[in-house]
Enzyme design. Structure first.
Site, PDB file in Angstrom:
ATOM      1  N   CYS A 251       0.848  -1.197   0.000  1.00  0.00           N
ATOM      2  CA  CYS A 251       0.000   0.000   0.000  1.00  0.00           C
ATOM      3  C   CYS A 251       0.885   1.249   0.000  1.00  0.00           C
ATOM      4  CB  CYS A 251      -0.872  -0.016   1.244  1.00  0.00           C
ATOM      5  SG  CYS A 251      -1.826   1.476   1.493  1.00  0.00           S
TER       6      CYS A 251
ATOM      7  N   TYR B   6      -3.327  31.562   3.629  1.00  0.00           N
ATOM      8  CA  TYR B   6      -3.608  30.147   3.315  1.00  0.00           C
ATOM      9  C   TYR B   6      -4.487  29.575   4.440  1.00  0.00           C
ATOM     10  CZ  TYR B   6       0.727  30.985   0.713  1.00  0.00           C
ATOM     11  OH  TYR B   6       1.714  31.516  -0.067  1.00  0.00           O
TER      12      TYR B   6
ATOM     13  N   ASP C  45       0.491  29.313   6.255  1.00  0.00           N
ATOM     14  CA  ASP C  45       0.404  27.845   6.286  1.00  0.00           C
ATOM     15  C   ASP C  45       0.252  27.345   4.847  1.00  0.00           C
ATOM     16  OD1 ASP C  45      -0.043  25.185   6.860  1.00  0.00           O
ATOM     17  OD2 ASP C  45      -1.949  25.484   7.891  1.00  0.00           O
TER      18      ASP C  45
ATOM     19  N   CYS D  87       4.264  22.236   5.806  1.00  0.00           N
ATOM     20  CA  CYS D  87       4.166  20.784   5.612  1.00  0.00           C
ATOM     21  C   CYS D  87       5.325  20.278   4.770  1.00  0.00           C
ATOM     22  CB  CYS D  87       2.828  20.421   4.980  1.00  0.00           C
ATOM     23  SG  CYS D  87       2.505  21.308   3.462  1.00  0.00           S
TER      24      CYS D  87
HETATM   25  N1  SAH Z   1      -4.473  26.759   7.534  1.00  0.00           N
HETATM   26  C1  SAH Z   1      -5.446  25.800   7.079  1.00  0.00           C
HETATM   27  C2  SAH Z   1      -5.172  25.240   5.683  1.00  0.00           C
HETATM   28  C3  SAH Z   1      -3.760  24.871   5.356  1.00  0.00           C
HETATM   29  S1  SAH Z   1      -3.570  23.947   3.870  1.00  0.00           S
HETATM   30  C4  SAH Z   1      -5.588  24.684   8.079  1.00  0.00           C
HETATM   31  O1  SAH Z   1      -4.764  24.538   8.974  1.00  0.00           O
HETATM   32  O2  SAH Z   1      -6.552  23.945   8.004  1.00  0.00           O
HETATM   33  C5  SAH Z   1      -3.103  25.135   2.694  1.00  0.00           C
HETATM   34  C6  SAH Z   1      -4.238  25.949   2.148  1.00  0.00           C
HETATM   35  O3  SAH Z   1      -3.700  26.868   1.210  1.00  0.00           O
HETATM   36  C7  SAH Z   1      -5.304  25.163   1.408  1.00  0.00           C
HETATM   37  O4  SAH Z   1      -6.552  25.482   1.952  1.00  0.00           O
HETATM   38  C8  SAH Z   1      -5.189  25.669  -0.045  1.00  0.00           C
HETATM   39  O5  SAH Z   1      -6.427  25.727  -0.715  1.00  0.00           O
HETATM   40  C9  SAH Z   1      -4.629  27.043   0.151  1.00  0.00           C
HETATM   41  N2  SAH Z   1      -3.870  27.647  -0.959  1.00  0.00           N
HETATM   42  C10 SAH Z   1      -3.115  27.031  -1.889  1.00  0.00           C
HETATM   43  N3  SAH Z   1      -2.497  27.930  -2.666  1.00  0.00           N
HETATM   44  C11 SAH Z   1      -2.860  29.159  -2.219  1.00  0.00           C
HETATM   45  C12 SAH Z   1      -2.519  30.496  -2.602  1.00  0.00           C
HETATM   46  N4  SAH Z   1      -1.687  30.736  -3.603  1.00  0.00           N
HETATM   47  N5  SAH Z   1      -3.067  31.503  -1.902  1.00  0.00           N
HETATM   48  C13 SAH Z   1      -3.904  31.273  -0.870  1.00  0.00           C
HETATM   49  N6  SAH Z   1      -4.258  30.042  -0.467  1.00  0.00           N
HETATM   50  C14 SAH Z   1      -3.743  28.991  -1.127  1.00  0.00           C
END
Ligand code: SAH
Length: 473
Positions: free
Chosen positions: A77, A329, A401, A428
């Protein structure tokens, strides 16, 4: 070194995807499933000039850190890469990964890293932690339905309805759906032909509320017998009690719905949702904040560790109640609402419009009035807003984030121009974190705290919270 050559090596290191790394007469071999201190006889699969890939033919002497994996499909997997490695070692591996990136890519000296790095935050029980699963559906050679997970780097489905890192209630739901599909002779979607009905089964479970969502992703608009299947699932869910190992609780089916995806695409979910049973969302909590989660919402998958991650972010933000905070984000506003409780005002920015809708609903159901959300790419929204304000837009704390690719320089430039006292970076991917930290250090910020958090036990992924402070403040 040539293809199919068989050699015996000792594994010395572990790579980015959890693969073992060893040397044969100076030639580097990457060996899937091998661990540091394993002595293995390997067969070369692919030989490049200075390195190659090999597979284990025989484990001659196992590493002392090898453990028996809980899951019978480990190795086949693609979900877990490290279940055969002791959990303590996994954590060490992740902490080292963060440290190495910050040292090599970020240029942070070792002495400073020693002072600012906090111990990695691991899980108490590194199993049954995921609250969301997306099981692809297919057919085996005999024409029977299979449901499970993709093998690594492929779309071959490994049949597995009892995954050791998922919420255990899934082990009741999946066999019920499989049985129904078999009885009614419902066709599985075929990626090559684009024919067949059932594509994926999505499950979500509220960690605190025990509310269960089941969503069938279908290549069509109707699922024969959907009502009856929902009732069957509701019954097995209610009969299920958690094992003592994972805590007690009673589950209930809160949502059974269909998601329509008739496109020939790798993207799992379509945009349209049709209700079958209950609501189209479940509710859960992170700390004392309540969140509504739809099948399309992004929501952190490891609720127990997410609280620890956000608490660390909150600690690094050092809020007293007077601050203006930006959460870039922001997804469905998870971190924003967490911080809003301790700040004067919080602004969130996120690219997915649906997530911003959720963020607004989540503010409302929690009676949080000091959070505001904007839709758009952070690297577009922030520079535009800053320009519009003629450079007067400032912040006390900025939290980011981003997804794995990290932040664009144009965004980091705006962040710096807004002169926050502190930047909290939730990451991440330690490599892009390190790259962005280097950039911010050149622009007058200093990395003052780092804390790795394990959100994804048995995989090679690691989450990190970092704090950067303005040096001339
Ligand atoms: N802080 C949130 C989400 C983190 S994941 C939590 O902890 O739940 C990263 C996020 O960034 C996702 O929701 C994705 O849709 C968003 N994202 C991706 N590229 C982006 C960009 N260029 N500008 C703003 N948001 C973005």
């Amino acid at each position: 070194m040539v293809k199919n050559q068989i050699v015996t090596i000792t594994i010395e290191d572990i790579g980015n995807d959890g693969e073992g790394i060893g040397k044969y007469e100076g030639y580097t071999l990457f060996v899937k499933g091998a661990l540091p201190q394993d002595v293995v006889k390997v067969k070369v699969l692919k030989a490049k000039k200075t390195y190659g890939y090999a597979k284990v033919e025989e484990l001659i002497s196992p590493s002392p850190d090898r453990v028996t994996p809980k899951c019978p499909v480990t190795g086949r997997c693609g979900g877990c890469q490290l279940q055969h490695y002791s959990y303590a070692r996994q954590l060490q591996y992740k902490a080292d990964k963060v440290r190495n990136c910050l040292f090599r890519i970020g240029g942070i000296p070792e002495e400073r890293l020693n002072m600012i790095t906090e111990p990695v935050i691991g899980m108490e029980i590194p199993f049954y932690y995921r609250n969301k699963a997306q099981y692809p559906v297919g057919t085996d050679k005999e024409g029977n339905p299979v449901m499970g997970f993709y093998a690594g780097h492929s779309h071959h489905i490994i049949d597995c309805t009892d995954c050791a890192i998922q919420e255990p209630v899934n082990a009741m739901i999946l066999p019920t759906i499989k049985q129904f599909v078999r009885e009614r002779k419902i066709s599985a979607y075929n990626e090559e032909t684009g024919k067949g009905l059932l594509r994926h089964v999505l499950t979500r479970v509220g960690f605190h509320t025990k509310e269960v969502m089941v969503c069938l992703i279908i290549n069509g608009r109707k699922f024969p017998g959907a009502d009856e299947l929902a009732l069957r699932v509701a019954k097995v869910v209610e009969e299920f009690r958690k094992e003592p190992e994972t805590g007690a609780g009673t589950y209930r089916l809160k949502s059974f719905c269909l998601n329509i995806n008739t496109k020939k695409t790798n993207v799992i979910l379509g945009q349209e949702i049709l209700p079958v049973y209950g609501d189209n969302y479940i509710t859960d909590y992170i700390g004392n904040i309540k969140y509504q989660i739809s099948p399309l919402s992004f929501y952190q998958v490891n609720p127990k560790q997410t609280v620890k991650l956000y608490e660390k972010a909150l600690e690094y933000a050092e809020l007293s109640g007077n601050e203006t905070v930006w959460d870039l984000y922001c997804g469905i506003g998870t971190i924003s609402l967490f911080l809003a409780q301790k700040a004067k005002r919080v602004y969130g920015v996120e690219i997915v419009p649906q997530a911003i809708e959720d963020a607004k609903v989540n503010s409302r159901i929690n009676n949080i009035a000091n959070a505001e959300f904007f839709t758009g790419a952070a690297e577009d929204v922030m520079p535009a807003k800053y320009k519009e304000s003629n450079g007067t837009m400032k912040a006390d704390v900025i939290c980011v984030d981003p997804p794995r690719k990290g932040c664009e320089e144009s965004l980091l430039d705006t962040v710096v121009a807004m002169e926050p006292k502190r930047i909290v970076y939730v990451s991440c991917d330690p490599a892009t974190l390190a790259r962005d930290v280097k950039y911010l250090e050149e622009k007058g910020y200093e990395l003052t705290k780092v804390c790795p958090v394990d959100q994804f036990g048995h995989t090679g992924h690691v989450e990190t919270v970092a704090k950067l402070c303005k040096t001339d403040f």
